[in-house]
Design a protein around this motif. Structure first.
Motif, PDB file in Angstrom:
ATOM      1  N   GLY A 190       3.213   7.105 -26.252  1.00 38.19           N
ATOM      2  CA  GLY A 190       2.690   7.586 -27.526  1.00 38.19           C
ATOM      3  C   GLY A 190       1.314   7.015 -27.837  1.00 38.19           C
ATOM      4  N   ALA A 191       1.088   5.775 -27.391  1.00 32.34           N
ATOM      5  CA  ALA A 191      -0.216   5.133 -27.620  1.00 32.34           C
ATOM      6  C   ALA A 191      -1.314   5.757 -26.787  1.00 32.34           C
ATOM      7  N   GLY A 192      -0.945   6.501 -25.746  1.00 31.36           N
ATOM      8  CA  GLY A 192      -1.937   7.141 -24.895  1.00 31.36           C
ATOM      9  C   GLY A 192      -2.360   8.514 -25.360  1.00 31.36           C
ATOM     10  N   GLY A 193      -1.906   8.916 -26.535  1.00 31.07           N
ATOM     11  CA  GLY A 193      -2.216  10.254 -27.011  1.00 31.07           C
ATOM     12  C   GLY A 193      -3.645  10.448 -27.463  1.00 31.07           C
ATOM     13  N   ASN A 194      -4.337   9.357 -27.844  1.00 30.60           N
ATOM     14  CA  ASN A 194      -5.757   9.473 -28.152  1.00 30.60           C
ATOM     15  C   ASN A 194      -6.476   8.253 -27.583  1.00 30.60           C
ATOM     16  N   TRP A 195      -7.726   8.444 -27.213  1.00 30.41           N
ATOM     17  CA  TRP A 195      -8.434   7.412 -26.454  1.00 30.41           C
ATOM     18  C   TRP A 195      -8.634   6.136 -27.251  1.00 30.41           C
ATOM     19  N   TYR A 196      -8.845   6.269 -28.567  1.00 31.52           N
ATOM     20  CA  TYR A 196      -9.117   5.075 -29.368  1.00 31.52           C
ATOM     21  C   TYR A 196      -7.885   4.184 -29.456  1.00 31.52           C
ATOM     22  N   GLN A 197      -6.710   4.788 -29.706  1.00 32.62           N
ATOM     23  CA  GLN A 197      -5.478   4.003 -29.759  1.00 32.62           C
ATOM     24  C   GLN A 197      -5.193   3.371 -28.405  1.00 32.62           C
ATOM     25  N   LEU A 198      -5.443   4.108 -27.336  1.00 31.94           N
ATOM     26  CA  LEU A 198      -5.267   3.568 -25.987  1.00 31.94           C
ATOM     27  C   LEU A 198      -6.150   2.345 -25.777  1.00 31.94           C
ATOM     28  N   ASP A 199      -7.382   2.426 -26.219  1.00 34.32           N
ATOM     29  CA  ASP A 199      -8.329   1.317 -26.093  1.00 34.32           C
ATOM     30  C   ASP A 199      -7.833   0.087 -26.846  1.00 34.32           C
ATOM     31  N   ARG A 200      -7.402   0.274 -28.098  1.00 34.37           N
ATOM     32  CA  ARG A 200      -6.974  -0.856 -28.933  1.00 34.37           C
ATOM     33  C   ARG A 200      -5.663  -1.462 -28.420  1.00 34.37           C
ATOM     34  N   VAL A 201      -4.735  -0.602 -28.009  1.00 32.33           N
ATOM     35  CA  VAL A 201      -3.456  -1.105 -27.513  1.00 32.33           C
ATOM     36  C   VAL A 201      -3.647  -1.849 -26.196  1.00 32.33           C
ATOM     37  N   SER A 202      -4.539  -1.357 -25.351  1.00 26.52           N
ATOM     38  CA  SER A 202      -4.852  -2.048 -24.104  1.00 26.52           C
ATOM     39  C   SER A 202      -5.415  -3.435 -24.382  1.00 26.52           C
ATOM     40  N   PHE A 203      -6.295  -3.520 -25.365  1.00 24.34           N
ATOM     41  CA  PHE A 203      -6.860  -4.818 -25.759  1.00 24.34           C
ATOM     42  C   PHE A 203      -5.762  -5.773 -26.231  1.00 24.34           C
ATOM     43  N   GLU A 204      -4.857  -5.266 -27.075  1.00 27.31           N
ATOM     44  CA  GLU A 204      -3.780  -6.113 -27.602  1.00 27.31           C
ATOM     45  C   GLU A 204      -2.814  -6.529 -26.492  1.00 27.31           C
ATOM     46  N   ALA A 205      -2.575  -5.636 -25.531  1.00 26.60           N
ATOM     47  CA  ALA A 205      -1.680  -5.973 -24.421  1.00 26.60           C
ATOM     48  C   ALA A 205      -2.246  -7.138 -23.618  1.00 26.60           C
ATOM     49  N   LYS A 206      -3.542  -7.102 -23.370  1.00 27.23           N
ATOM     50  CA  LYS A 206      -4.165  -8.199 -22.629  1.00 27.23           C
ATOM     51  C   LYS A 206      -4.170  -9.481 -23.452  1.00 27.23           C
ATOM     52  N   ARG A 207      -4.458  -9.347 -24.733  1.00 28.91           N
ATOM     53  CA  ARG A 207      -4.495 -10.535 -25.602  1.00 28.91           C
ATOM     54  C   ARG A 207      -3.126 -11.183 -25.721  1.00 28.91           C
ATOM     55  N   SER A 208      -2.085 -10.355 -25.644  1.00 29.51           N
ATOM     56  CA  SER A 208      -0.715 -10.859 -25.773  1.00 29.51           C
ATOM     57  C   SER A 208      -0.129 -11.321 -24.446  1.00 29.51           C
ATOM     58  N   ASN A 209      -0.884 -11.113 -23.359  1.00 32.96           N
ATOM     59  CA  ASN A 209      -0.436 -11.514 -22.022  1.00 32.96           C
ATOM     60  C   ASN A 209       0.874 -10.857 -21.607  1.00 32.96           C
ATOM     61  N   VAL A 210       1.054  -9.599 -21.997  1.00 34.64           N
ATOM     62  CA  VAL A 210       2.253  -8.880 -21.568  1.00 34.64           C
ATOM     63  C   VAL A 210       2.002  -8.299 -20.179  1.00 34.64           C
ATOM     64  N   ASP A 211       3.072  -7.834 -19.564  1.00 34.61           N
ATOM     65  CA  ASP A 211       2.975  -7.267 -18.220  1.00 34.61           C
ATOM     66  C   ASP A 211       2.018  -6.080 -18.203  1.00 34.61           C
ATOM     67  N   ASP A 212       1.306  -5.913 -17.099  1.00 35.20           N
ATOM     68  CA  ASP A 212       0.352  -4.810 -16.973  1.00 35.20           C
ATOM     69  C   ASP A 212       1.042  -3.453 -17.061  1.00 35.20           C
ATOM     70  N   ASP A 213       2.348  -3.398 -16.859  1.00 34.84           N
ATOM     71  CA  ASP A 213       3.068  -2.128 -16.972  1.00 34.84           C
ATOM     72  C   ASP A 213       2.930  -1.519 -18.360  1.00 34.84           C
ATOM     73  N   PHE A 214       2.722  -2.344 -19.384  1.00 32.71           N
ATOM     74  CA  PHE A 214       2.539  -1.814 -20.736  1.00 32.71           C
ATOM     75  C   PHE A 214       1.313  -0.891 -20.760  1.00 32.71           C
ATOM     76  N   ILE A 215       0.207  -1.345 -20.176  1.00 37.07           N
ATOM     77  CA  ILE A 215      -1.007  -0.527 -20.147  1.00 37.07           C
ATOM     78  C   ILE A 215      -0.802   0.694 -19.262  1.00 37.07           C
ATOM     79  N   LYS A 216      -0.143   0.503 -18.132  1.00 39.05           N
ATOM     80  CA  LYS A 216       0.109   1.619 -17.219  1.00 39.05           C
ATOM     81  C   LYS A 216       0.906   2.714 -17.921  1.00 39.05           C
ATOM     82  N   GLU A 217       1.930   2.335 -18.688  1.00 37.58           N
ATOM     83  CA  GLU A 217       2.751   3.317 -19.393  1.00 37.58           C
ATOM     84  C   GLU A 217       1.953   4.032 -20.477  1.00 37.58           C
ATOM     85  N   ALA A 218       1.031   3.304 -21.123  1.00 35.38           N
ATOM     86  CA  ALA A 218       0.182   3.959 -22.125  1.00 35.38           C
ATOM     87  C   ALA A 218      -0.719   4.998 -21.465  1.00 35.38           C
ATOM     88  N   ILE A 219      -1.248   4.691 -20.308  1.00 39.39           N
ATOM     89  CA  ILE A 219      -2.097   5.642 -19.585  1.00 39.39           C
ATOM     90  C   ILE A 219      -1.301   6.880 -19.203  1.00 39.39           C
TER      91      ILE A 219
END
Length: 247
Positions: free
Chosen positions: A182-211
């Motif tokens: 759902g976070a990958g539905g628009n580029w801006y949300q994808l950008d912000r969620v990707s930033f938060e995923a890295k800041r939170s040190n969660v698994d890279d799969d979170f970003i992959k699933e958003a893409i």
């Protein structure tokens, strides 16, 4: 407020729209009345929504008139949208199936997503898991999936990661992916969620699933916008993902 006093023994749906119209004409706030009306039973709530839909219809655009102000809030948004948000807050945790089915039965299926949208934003993660399970139990699995996707789309980026983690632990397999897509539905949300995923040190799969949630055919457009926003790394991942499964 004489009408309110005189109508106290009648169903709220039969008189509230008229009162709201008077308030709007007087440029007065109707928020408190909407909040109180949201405390009615789920059955009466659906009737109130139907009455509001009739009293405040979607405005038809005049193709020959001036372009509407994109920042303006219509009376329908104030009333129907405002009431759905109050209902989502009051009844969302326990009565969402009844409200969703009720909206469809009164011929307002288009308002189901308008209800799920605020529901995704006002309920805590523990309630979301309960609501999703309740929707699936009542054979409303499609609405459950839509709710999960709207969390990724509508919540602020930090909350998306928090909710995805909680739902991944307490929900069914695949529910976390639905949130992240759902976070990958628009580029801006994808950008912000990707930033938060890295800041939170969660698994890279979170970003992959958003893409994975990028709409078909939009990868190049998203990559261009991300590059303009200074996120060249994510832009490159998005370009490469266009030719990688799942398609």
């Amino acid at each position: 407020m004489d009408l309110v006093t005189k109508s106290i023994d009648r169903p709220v749906s039969t008189w509230l729209p008229e009162v709201i119209e008077v308030l709007l004409l007087s440029e007065m706030s109707c928020t408190e009345l909407l909040r109180r009306a949201a405390q009615e039973s789920p059955r009466e709530v659906v009737q109130i929504i139907a009455a509001f839909d009739k009293a405040f219809p979607v405005e038809e655009l005049n193709p020959w008139g001036p372009s509407p102000d994109p920042w303006a809030t219509s009376d329908r948004d104030r009333v129907v949208g405002g009431y759905l948000a109050q209902v989502a807050r009051k009844h969302g945790a326990l009565s969402s199936p009844a409200i969703i089915v009720g909206l469809r039965r009164v011929g307002l299926p288009e308002l189901v997503n308008a209800y799920l949208s605020p529901l995704s934003k006002v309920q805590p993660a523990s309630n979301i898991v309960r609501i999703v399970n309740h929707l699936r139990f009542t054979t409303l699995s499609g609405d459950a999936d839509t709710l999960l996707a709207q969390i990724g789309e509508k919540r602020n980026s930090g909350q998306v990661i928090e909710f995805a983690q909680y739902i991944g632990t307490h929900g069914q397999p695949g529910d976390r992916t639905k949130v992240m897509k759902g976070a990958g539905g628009n580029w801006y949300q994808l950008d912000r969620v990707s930033f938060e995923a890295k800041r939170s040190n969660v698994d890279d799969d979170f970003i992959k699933e958003a893409i994975w949630g990028i709409p078909y055919g939009k990868h190049a457009d998203f990559a261009d916008e991300l590059a303009k926003a200074g996120n060249a790394e994510l832009a490159d991942r998005v370009r490469r993902a266009e030719n990688e499964p799942p398609f």
